[in-house]
Design a protein around this motif. Structure first.
Motif, PDB file in Angstrom:
ATOM      1  N   PRO A  50       0.800  -1.231   0.000  1.00 21.05           N
ATOM      2  CA  PRO A  50       0.000   0.000   0.000  1.00 21.05           C
ATOM      3  C   PRO A  50       0.833   1.281   0.000  1.00 21.05           C
ATOM      4  N   ALA A  51       2.104   1.202   0.327  1.00 21.93           N
ATOM      5  CA  ALA A  51       2.936   2.407   0.350  1.00 21.93           C
ATOM      6  C   ALA A  51       3.443   2.790  -1.041  1.00 21.93           C
ATOM      7  N   LEU A  52       3.298   1.872  -2.010  1.00 23.39           N
ATOM      8  CA  LEU A  52       3.784   2.158  -3.362  1.00 23.39           C
ATOM      9  C   LEU A  52       2.987   3.289  -4.003  1.00 23.39           C
ATOM     10  N   PRO A  53       3.666   4.148  -4.767  1.00 24.37           N
ATOM     11  CA  PRO A  53       2.921   5.153  -5.530  1.00 24.37           C
ATOM     12  C   PRO A  53       2.015   4.467  -6.556  1.00 24.37           C
ATOM     13  N   ASP A  54       0.892   5.095  -6.878  1.00 24.66           N
ATOM     14  CA  ASP A  54      -0.079   4.511  -7.810  1.00 24.66           C
ATOM     15  C   ASP A  54       0.531   4.198  -9.170  1.00 24.66           C
ATOM     16  N   GLU A  55       1.489   5.011  -9.598  1.00 24.66           N
ATOM     17  CA  GLU A  55       2.041   4.837 -10.947  1.00 24.66           C
ATOM     18  C   GLU A  55       3.133   3.762 -11.020  1.00 24.66           C
ATOM     19  N   ALA A  56       3.487   3.157  -9.886  1.00 22.35           N
ATOM     20  CA  ALA A  56       4.545   2.144  -9.873  1.00 22.35           C
ATOM     21  C   ALA A  56       4.110   0.900 -10.635  1.00 22.35           C
ATOM     22  N   GLU A  57       5.025   0.369 -11.445  1.00 28.21           N
ATOM     23  CA  GLU A  57       4.753  -0.827 -12.232  1.00 28.21           C
ATOM     24  C   GLU A  57       5.846  -1.857 -11.987  1.00 28.21           C
ATOM     25  N   VAL A  58       5.544  -3.117 -12.290  1.00 31.24           N
ATOM     26  CA  VAL A  58       6.527  -4.187 -12.163  1.00 31.24           C
ATOM     27  C   VAL A  58       7.776  -3.805 -12.953  1.00 31.24           C
ATOM     28  N   GLY A  59       8.934  -3.956 -12.331  1.00 28.78           N
ATOM     29  CA  GLY A  59      10.200  -3.619 -12.988  1.00 28.78           C
ATOM     30  C   GLY A  59      10.722  -2.240 -12.628  1.00 28.78           C
ATOM     31  N   ASP A  60       9.867  -1.398 -12.034  1.00 34.50           N
ATOM     32  CA  ASP A  60      10.318  -0.063 -11.616  1.00 34.50           C
ATOM     33  C   ASP A  60      11.233  -0.177 -10.402  1.00 34.50           C
ATOM     34  N   VAL A  61      12.115   0.805 -10.264  1.00 32.12           N
ATOM     35  CA  VAL A  61      12.936   0.919  -9.065  1.00 32.12           C
ATOM     36  C   VAL A  61      12.335   2.037  -8.212  1.00 32.12           C
ATOM     37  N   ILE A  62      12.130   1.743  -6.937  1.00 28.91           N
ATOM     38  CA  ILE A  62      11.536   2.684  -6.003  1.00 28.91           C
ATOM     39  C   ILE A  62      12.610   3.190  -5.055  1.00 28.91           C
ATOM     40  N   GLU A  63      12.655   4.506  -4.873  1.00 25.10           N
ATOM     41  CA  GLU A  63      13.562   5.112  -3.899  1.00 25.10           C
ATOM     42  C   GLU A  63      12.746   5.391  -2.639  1.00 25.10           C
ATOM     43  N   ILE A  64      13.251   4.921  -1.509  1.00 22.68           N
ATOM     44  CA  ILE A  64      12.563   5.105  -0.237  1.00 22.68           C
ATOM     45  C   ILE A  64      13.489   5.896   0.683  1.00 22.68           C
ATOM     46  N   VAL A  65      13.010   7.051   1.122  1.00 28.33           N
ATOM     47  CA  VAL A  65      13.803   7.910   2.001  1.00 28.33           C
ATOM     48  C   VAL A  65      13.151   7.881   3.369  1.00 28.33           C
ATOM     49  N   ARG A  66      13.890   7.384   4.362  1.00 27.67           N
ATOM     50  CA  ARG A  66      13.354   7.324   5.714  1.00 27.67           C
ATOM     51  C   ARG A  66      14.229   8.109   6.674  1.00 27.67           C
ATOM     52  N   ASP A  67      13.621   8.541   7.745  1.00 23.40           N
ATOM     53  CA  ASP A  67      14.391   9.177   8.810  1.00 23.40           C
ATOM     54  C   ASP A  67      15.254   8.118   9.468  1.00 23.40           C
ATOM     55  N   SER A  68      16.431   8.541   9.906  1.00 20.12           N
ATOM     56  CA  SER A  68      17.371   7.601  10.504  1.00 20.12           C
ATOM     57  C   SER A  68      17.877   8.163  11.826  1.00 20.12           C
ATOM     58  N   ARG A  69      18.106   7.279  12.780  1.00 22.64           N
ATOM     59  CA  ARG A  69      18.654   7.737  14.065  1.00 22.64           C
ATOM     60  C   ARG A  69      20.127   8.121  13.926  1.00 22.64           C
ATOM     61  N   THR A  70      20.841   7.448  13.029  1.00 21.79           N
ATOM     62  CA  THR A  70      22.289   7.676  12.946  1.00 21.79           C
ATOM     63  C   THR A  70      22.659   8.749  11.930  1.00 21.79           C
TER      64      THR A  70
END
Length: 82
Positions: A50-70
């Motif tokens: 459910p977190a994938l963008p609507d336009e994402a398709e099989v074979g796409d590369v997704i960049e995920i940017v998360r907050d980090s403690r370090t």
């Protein structure tokens, strides 16, 4: 009257990190070269996530940017699979 809670768009939830489709082939190549991997070596994310963008398709590369403690932010990449 319904006892069910309304549908929640999890992609907009504050705890879900930003997911972006890398739609520039040169950027995808840069990422793969930086980590010295092929697309199929990337960790996977399912099209049903459910977190994938609507336009994402099989074979796409997704960049995920998360907050980090370090570090301020940690960026990871996933390959979209069925």
């Amino acid at each position: 009257f319904s006892t069910h809670s309304p549908m929640v768009d999890v992609s907009q939830h504050k705890l879900v990190p930003e997911h972006t489709v890398l739609d520039d082939p040169d950027r995808v190549d840069e990422v793969l070269a930086e980590y010295n991997v092929s697309k199929t070596n990337l960790p996977k994310i399912k099209t049903s996530d459910p977190a994938l963008p609507d336009e994402a398709e099989v074979g796409d590369v997704i960049e995920i940017v998360r907050d980090s403690r370090t570090t301020d932010q940690a960026t990871v990449y996933r390959l979209v699979v069925e």
